[in-house]
Design a protein around this motif. Structure first.
Motif, mmCIF file in Angstrom:
data_model
loop_
_atom_site.group_PDB
_atom_site.id
_atom_site.type_symbol
_atom_site.label_atom_id
_atom_site.label_comp_id
_atom_site.label_asym_id
_atom_site.label_seq_id
_atom_site.Cartn_x
_atom_site.Cartn_y
_atom_site.Cartn_z
ATOM 1 N N UNK A 1 0.826 -1.199 0.000
ATOM 2 C CA UNK A 1 0.000 0.000 0.000
ATOM 3 C C UNK A 1 0.868 1.260 0.000
ATOM 4 N N UNK A 2 1.947 1.242 0.767
ATOM 5 C CA UNK A 2 2.886 2.376 0.772
ATOM 6 C C UNK A 2 3.463 2.578 -0.623
ATOM 7 N N UNK A 3 3.880 1.484 -1.255
ATOM 8 C CA UNK A 3 4.417 1.567 -2.617
ATOM 9 C C UNK A 3 3.398 2.180 -3.576
ATOM 10 N N UNK A 4 2.141 1.743 -3.476
ATOM 11 C CA UNK A 4 1.115 2.226 -4.397
ATOM 12 C C UNK A 4 0.799 3.701 -4.166
ATOM 13 N N UNK A 5 0.773 4.127 -2.907
ATOM 14 C CA UNK A 5 0.535 5.546 -2.623
ATOM 15 C C UNK A 5 1.673 6.414 -3.154
ATOM 16 N N UNK A 6 2.903 5.964 -2.988
ATOM 17 C CA UNK A 6 4.044 6.711 -3.513
ATOM 18 C C UNK A 6 3.989 6.769 -5.034
ATOM 19 N N UNK A 7 3.591 5.673 -5.666
ATOM 20 C CA UNK A 7 3.469 5.664 -7.126
ATOM 21 C C UNK A 7 2.385 6.638 -7.580
ATOM 22 N N UNK A 8 1.268 6.672 -6.868
ATOM 23 C CA UNK A 8 0.188 7.599 -7.180
ATOM 24 C C UNK A 8 0.671 9.040 -7.052
ATOM 25 N N UNK A 9 1.457 9.314 -6.018
ATOM 26 C CA UNK A 9 1.998 10.658 -5.818
ATOM 27 C C UNK A 9 2.942 11.047 -6.948
ATOM 28 N N UNK A 10 3.805 10.110 -7.361
ATOM 29 C CA UNK A 10 4.760 10.413 -8.444
ATOM 30 C C UNK A 10 4.041 10.627 -9.768
ATOM 31 N N UNK A 11 2.996 9.848 -10.022
ATOM 32 C CA UNK A 11 2.238 9.998 -11.272
ATOM 33 C C UNK A 11 1.626 11.385 -11.358
ATOM 34 N N UNK A 12 1.164 11.915 -10.231
ATOM 35 C CA UNK A 12 0.528 13.223 -10.219
ATOM 36 C C UNK A 12 1.502 14.324 -10.602
ATOM 37 N N UNK A 13 2.799 14.172 -10.235
ATOM 38 C CA UNK A 13 3.757 15.253 -10.429
ATOM 39 C C UNK A 13 4.755 14.996 -11.551
ATOM 40 N N UNK A 14 4.793 13.793 -12.080
ATOM 41 C CA UNK A 14 5.799 13.479 -13.102
ATOM 42 C C UNK A 14 5.536 14.287 -14.372
ATOM 43 N N UNK A 15 6.593 14.799 -15.025
ATOM 44 C CA UNK A 15 6.396 15.511 -16.292
ATOM 45 C C UNK A 15 5.863 14.575 -17.367
ATOM 46 N N UNK A 16 4.988 15.088 -18.205
ATOM 47 C CA UNK A 16 4.373 14.293 -19.272
ATOM 48 C C UNK A 16 5.108 14.569 -20.577
ATOM 49 N N UNK A 17 5.690 13.519 -21.165
ATOM 50 C CA UNK A 17 6.407 13.634 -22.429
ATOM 51 C C UNK A 17 5.556 12.972 -23.522
ATOM 52 N N UNK A 18 4.888 13.793 -24.326
ATOM 53 C CA UNK A 18 3.951 13.280 -25.323
ATOM 54 C C UNK A 18 4.690 12.744 -26.549
ATOM 55 N N UNK A 19 4.321 11.554 -26.971
ATOM 56 C CA UNK A 19 4.897 10.948 -28.166
ATOM 57 C C UNK A 19 3.895 9.980 -28.766
ATOM 58 N N UNK A 20 4.187 9.437 -29.954
ATOM 59 C CA UNK A 20 3.256 8.480 -30.586
ATOM 60 C C UNK A 20 3.162 7.188 -29.787
ATOM 61 N N UNK A 21 1.952 6.635 -29.718
ATOM 62 C CA UNK A 21 1.699 5.402 -28.968
ATOM 63 C C UNK A 21 1.043 4.370 -29.868
ATOM 64 N N UNK A 22 1.601 3.170 -29.887
ATOM 65 C CA UNK A 22 0.943 2.048 -30.540
ATOM 66 C C UNK A 22 0.182 1.292 -29.449
ATOM 67 N N UNK A 23 -1.064 1.680 -29.253
ATOM 68 C CA UNK A 23 -1.865 1.116 -28.163
ATOM 69 C C UNK A 23 -2.067 -0.385 -28.366
ATOM 70 N N UNK A 24 -2.226 -0.815 -29.608
ATOM 71 C CA UNK A 24 -2.442 -2.242 -29.885
ATOM 72 C C UNK A 24 -1.247 -3.069 -29.417
#
Length: 355
Positions: free
Chosen positions: A188-211
């Motif tokens: 649970x501690x790991x998941x909360x820290x991951x949630x916190x990092x996701x909120x503040x991490x810079x977003x680098x937009x690029x092409x995505x092959x979702x398939x």
């Protein structure tokens, strides 16, 4: 008093701007004609705001100078220029200015732009300080909470290994529950820290092959759980734009949930596809698993809210909250539809072009 640096290579224009600023009560530090001189003054005097013409005397233009200032000092830069063509504006946007005024401009517009730039600069500085404090808090929470958990797990393991022969079955069961609870808290501690990092991490937009990303994740789930027979289908050529790392986390959570909640379904099926809503493409991940009450769909993305017991389906209710924050950081939407024992479908949008 707000201290302003005016960077302008036409002396008459520079003095006119300086006069306007003084009438509003600003202190004009100087009016250098080149980017090189502006950098020197910025380093020594640290003005509150810099008004920057794009075309300057010297080797650096205003955009290059603003770029250097942004990388060295937290000083808001406002471009004042006679140029409003798309190419110039595109270059100027990359420098991250706090405003852009096209000459000739009204005195009132100059005043409003400066005040808005100062307010934005203040808010950004406060946000940066808050993020640093949050990082420090997150580290402290992680360290301070993990220390007793490690002790609990360690001593209970010693008891189990050394004194198991002296304990009755219910005592062994208690030890197992203690260790299991300690491990769940650590996760649970790991998941909360991951949630916190996701909120503040810079977003680098690029092409995505979702398939391809979806097929790779589903293939990994099948390899980890070879005893299960899950029929999955991924639509070909699903393309979008997004941060590859963050979108992989989102898809792993969504597909991991579909895999988990179909474990009691004899003919388990997972589908990844897309549909059109108006002019927008909407991606979906559909399963025929346990589902959820449709009236509780709004609870799915709230941290720690779970619609199934941990004994039935393990988890801590952080995954979908993480997914929602990732999608929102991309400017997208996410929602879900489902029925009890009749599966669930998660819909989400991602940018369809590079922003």
């Amino acid at each position: 008093m707000t201290r302003v640096l005016v960077v302008e290579d036409e002396a008459i224009v520079a003095e006119s701007i300086a006069s306007k600023l003084r009438r509003y009560g600003y202190e004009v530090l100087d009016t250098p004609p080149s980017g090189e001189e502006a950098l020197e003054i910025a380093e020594k005097s640290r003005p509150d705001v810099i008004l920057m013409d794009i075309h300057l005397a010297g080797e650096m233009d205003g955009i290059q100078t603003a770029d250097r200032i942004a990388s060295l000092y937290h000083i808001p830069v406002i471009f004042l220029t006679a140029y409003a063509d798309e190419q110039t504006i595109a270059r100027a946007k990359d420098a991250g200015p706090f405003g852009y005024l096209v000459k000739p401009f009204r005195e009132r517009d100059l005043y409003v732009t400066i005040e808005m730039a100062r307010e934005r600069s203040r808010l950004e500085a406060e946000l940066e300080a808050a993020n640093k404090e949050l990082d420090s808090f997150s580290y402290s929470v992680s360290h301070d909470l993990r220390a007793p958990l490690i002790a609990i797990d360690g001593f209970s393991r010693i008891l189990e290994e050394t004194y198991a022969g002296y304990l009755p079955p219910d005592g062994i069961e208690c030890l197992n529950r203690i260790r299991q609870a300690a491990n769940q808290m650590d996760q649970l501690i790991d998941d909360f820290l991951r949630l916190s990092r996701v909120t503040r991490a810079p977003v680098q937009i690029g092409p995505l092959n979702v398939s391809k990303l979806a097929r790779d994740i589903l293939g990994g789930l099948a390899a980890q759980d070879p005893d299960r027979s899950v029929h999955w289908k991924v639509e070909e050529d699903l393309q979008a734009f997004g941060d590859p790392g963050l979108c992989e986390i989102a898809l792993k959570n969504l597909l991991g949930n579909a895999w988990k909640y179909t474990k009691n379904t004899p003919d388990a099926r997972i589908q990844v596809g897309s549909t059109m809503q108006g002019q927008s493409r909407v991606f979906f991940i559909k399963d025929n698993g346990a589902g959820f009450p449709p009236e509780k769909a709004n609870l799915l993305f709230i941290p720690l809210q779970r619609l199934h017991s941990p004994q039935e389906f393990p988890g801590n209710g952080i995954g979908l909250a993480t997914v929602q924050r990732i999608i929102h950081r991309h400017g997208g939407r996410i929602w879900a539809e489902g029925f009890v024992d009749n599966g669930a479908t998660f819909f989400f949008t991602l940018p369809e072009e590079a922003e």
